[in-house]
Design a protein around this motif. Structure first.
Motif, mmCIF file in Angstrom:
data_model
loop_
_atom_site.group_PDB
_atom_site.id
_atom_site.type_symbol
_atom_site.label_atom_id
_atom_site.label_comp_id
_atom_site.label_asym_id
_atom_site.label_seq_id
_atom_site.Cartn_x
_atom_site.Cartn_y
_atom_site.Cartn_z
ATOM 1 N N UNK B 177 0.829 -1.209 0.000
ATOM 2 C CA UNK B 177 0.000 0.000 0.000
ATOM 3 C C UNK B 177 0.861 1.256 0.000
ATOM 4 N N UNK B 178 2.012 1.175 0.685
ATOM 5 C CA UNK B 178 2.863 2.355 0.722
ATOM 6 C C UNK B 178 3.535 2.600 -0.636
ATOM 7 N N UNK B 179 3.808 1.499 -1.340
ATOM 8 C CA UNK B 179 4.460 1.634 -2.650
ATOM 9 C C UNK B 179 3.470 1.977 -3.762
ATOM 10 N N UNK B 180 2.233 1.545 -3.581
ATOM 11 C CA UNK B 180 1.261 1.609 -4.672
ATOM 12 C C UNK B 180 1.076 3.017 -5.267
ATOM 13 N N UNK B 181 0.996 4.079 -4.442
ATOM 14 C CA UNK B 181 0.800 5.416 -5.049
ATOM 15 C C UNK B 181 1.923 5.793 -6.013
ATOM 16 N N UNK B 182 3.082 5.152 -5.864
ATOM 17 C CA UNK B 182 4.220 5.504 -6.713
ATOM 18 C C UNK B 182 4.252 4.694 -8.009
ATOM 19 N N UNK B 183 3.293 3.783 -8.161
ATOM 20 C CA UNK B 183 3.305 2.938 -9.359
ATOM 21 C C UNK B 183 3.197 3.798 -10.614
ATOM 22 N N UNK B 184 3.923 3.423 -11.648
ATOM 23 C CA UNK B 184 3.993 4.240 -12.858
ATOM 24 C C UNK B 184 2.663 4.260 -13.605
ATOM 25 N N UNK B 185 1.889 3.188 -13.460
ATOM 26 C CA UNK B 185 0.620 3.104 -14.171
ATOM 27 C C UNK B 185 -0.484 2.892 -13.150
ATOM 28 N N UNK B 186 -1.548 3.644 -13.282
ATOM 29 C CA UNK B 186 -2.664 3.460 -12.353
ATOM 30 C C UNK B 186 -3.566 2.342 -12.845
ATOM 31 N N UNK B 187 -4.392 1.854 -11.924
ATOM 32 C CA UNK B 187 -5.417 0.910 -12.354
ATOM 33 C C UNK B 187 -5.095 -0.537 -12.052
ATOM 34 N N UNK B 188 -3.922 -0.796 -11.462
ATOM 35 C CA UNK B 188 -3.616 -2.179 -11.077
ATOM 36 C C UNK B 188 -3.988 -2.394 -9.615
#
Lengths: 218, 379
Positions: B177-188
């Motif tokens: 959850x902490x890493x997720x906002x930094x994901x390059x593509x949204x929607x995963x």
């Protein structure tokens, strides 16, 4: 031996009447029906090694069946696909058949397998061909109708349509036209045959059928 | 001089216009005797010689009005004919030979050109398919990844039972959850599955399912180290490496069948390939991409990326003792050069205040050793 080809050209079959002591050699699986007085003997097609080579490369089966009768009888021979059957009388001369074309022959005919070469592979005619020679009649089949032509100078046949030709016939694979028309005319490569000699052609080609069927699958 | 040569004859007087026979070189001319007893002669001085036939080595001797042709392919026949005709036919024979040589040179040229052209098409096609597959995959909506990944997850046999212990699973999910906002593509939708197995491994399926083995969690000395692995796996998901791989294999398969000419089996093979290839190893290039993207995500989430190399080093050190289990290193190829690459990346990063991950790592480790699989039997 009396032999007639019936139901030409679509579903041709050979009806043979054997007198006592006569025999006919046929491709394995070619027999459709026969009198109970006819005896069948299965043997390697031209010997063990030759038989296996024919199976692997010649599009023919490993075995041939030899039909003979002590008292006379009839036999019907056929091929697996729709198309015409042609009878040819060999008088000491040689003929090359495309893989899968051979159906039957009289016992004086010799069957062999020959390397056809890379050019025939490119022409989609297979790397190998069947060589029939000797004395006697042979029957071979094709997909669609069969037509023949005496070639003296040069003639052009689309790839996949050549069924049988004499060894005197020269064959070159060439483009149908210029670079553009070869690719877009749908003709692609063709074979240029040169005489003297005779060629037999089939009016349909398996490649054509396969491509046509494929285009309707999905 | 040989007496006879096997050959044949074309003549309108014969039953089918042709017969095989034995060719003879007689004083009067070239003669042939057929099996049925017919006999033909062409006098040498009337003879027209041509080369031809299937192999281009057949010699045709024809009379002036071309109604009679005697031929033989015997190489000896060519030589003997020159002698028997006392040089009368040498000019014609030489011309035939020249013609034959130029034709064989020409066909050799065409054969070489054909092989070269085929090679070029194959090689160019391979690279076109590789780059085309990537572009095609990136154009697909991300929902395709999720569908394929979920299907693969369900049909997959894992190395052990799934761990449901809330302390462990929640710890993993909180890292994600902490890493997720930094994901390059949204929607995963990232979802971590913890599997109880001594394997030191983790992998990601397309769409966001990530599998972590307890062996890997156990060998990590801090939550940051697991975060490094998870960032790497999430990068595989966001960069859509699984689908790219499947697309490439499928594309190569398609290219092959296009060359061979049969496209009928394409659909069936496609379904299979998507299932297997997505879970398979990634290429070296994909691993490096995932490392880079993982480091970027860690940095952006204020987690010290140095944890990545720490974990590499720790696993590498232990690998000597238990080589087989340490699969994360072995399925994620390489070693020293990879560590060096990641280190170089980290060096270039601007300094930043890293925040520790809010997970009680000691508690996670305690829970791990309390898992049923680690209890002595009968306890």
């Amino acid at each position: 031996m009396q032999a007639e080809i019936h139901d030409r050209p679509s579903f041709a079959n050979i009806r043979v009447h054997l007198e006592p002591g006569e025999e006919i050699v046929a491709e394995a699986d070619a027999m459709a029906s026969m009198s109970s007085s006819i005896e069948m003997k299965t043997q390697w097609s031209g010997g063990f090694v030759n038989g296996i080579l024919k199976r692997l490369f010649g599009g023919e089966s490993m075995f041939v069946n030899r039909f003979s009768t002590p008292s006379g009888g009839d036999i019907v021979l056929t091929q697996a696909f729709p198309g015409d059957i042609q009878c040819l009388e060999l008088n000491g001369n040689t003929m090359f058949l495309q893989p899968g074309a051979f159906i039957a022959c009289e016992s004086g005919v010799k069957l062999g397998l020959g390397w056809a070469g890379l050019r025939m592979f490119i022409a989609r005619e297979g790397l190998f061909r069947l060589k029939v020679s000797g004395k006697g009649r042979i029957w071979f089949g094709a997909y669609g109708g069969i037509f023949q032509r005496e070639i003296d100078s040069e003639y052009i046949v689309d790839t996949g349509h050549l069924v049988a030709y004499e060894p005197t016939i020269g064959i070159r694979v060439a483009m149908a036209g210029g670079l553009f028309s070869s690719f877009f005319s749908g003709e692609g490569l063709v074979t240029r045959v040169s005489g003297p000699g005779r060629i037999y052609m089939q009016s349909r080609s398996f490649d054509g059928l396969a491509a046509w069927t494929n285009s309707h699958l999905y | 001089m040989q007496s006879t040569y096997s050959g044949g004859v074309f003549s309108d007087t014969l039953a089918d216009g042709r017969a095989g026979g034995e060719v003879e070189l007689m004083p009067a001319g070239i003669a042939i005797r057929c099996p049925d007893g017919e006999f033909f002669v062409i006098p040498y001085r009337e003879c027209q010689v041509e080369m031809g036939g299937y192999h281009g080595r057949m010699l045709f001797c024809r009379n002036p009005d071309r109604s009679l042709t005697i031929y033989s392919e015997d190489a000896q026949f060519r030589r003997d004919l020159s002698l028997a005709a006392a040089g009368m036919l040498d000019e014609q024979l030489a011309m035939g030979n020249r013609q034959r040589r130029s034709e064989s040179r020409r066909s050799l040229f065409y054969a070489v050109a054909f092989v070269a052209a085929t090679l070029v098409v194959v090689v160019a096609g391979y690279f076109a398919v590789r780059s085309g597959a990537k572009a095609a995959v990136l154009a697909l909506p991300t929902s395709v990844d999720a569908k394929i990944g979920d299907a693969a997850m369900q049909s997959m046999t894992l190395e052990g039972p799934q761990v449901e212990d809330p302390v462990i699973v929640d710890a993993m999910q909180s890292i994600v959850d902490r890493l997720e906002p930094q994901a390059a593509v949204e929607g995963f939708q990232f979802k971590v599955h913890v599997v109880d197995s001594p394997m030191v491994n983790a992998f990601a399926l397309p769409g966001g399912n990530i599998v972590v083995y307890t062996g890997l969690i156990r060998s990590a000395t801090s939550a940051e180290q697991v975060a490094a692995v998870l960032a790497h796996e999430m990068a595989h998901v966001t960069l859509r490496h699984g689908l790219q791989r499947a697309g490439q294999s499928l594309g190569i398969w398609a290219g092959m069948s296009l060359l061979i000419g049969d496209v009928s089996g394409l659909m069936g093979a496609g379904v299979d390939l998507f299932q297997t290839a997505s879970a398979n190893q990634y290429s070296r290039q994909h691993e490096n991409e995932a490392d880079r993207e993982g480091v970027r995500m860690l940095q952006a989430a204020d987690i010290d990326p140095a944890a990545m190399t720490q974990l590499f080093a720790a696993i590498n050190k232990e690998q000597g003792d238990l080589p087989e289990i340490f699969a994360w290193i072995s399925t994620h190829p390489d070693d020293a050069s990879r560590i060096a690459q990641v280190e170089a990346l980290i060096q270039k990063l601007p300094p930043r205040d890293y925040r520790p991950i809010d997970v009680d790592w000691a508690a996670v480790q305690t829970q791990l050793s309390d898992l049923p699989a680690n209890q002595p039997p009968g306890d």
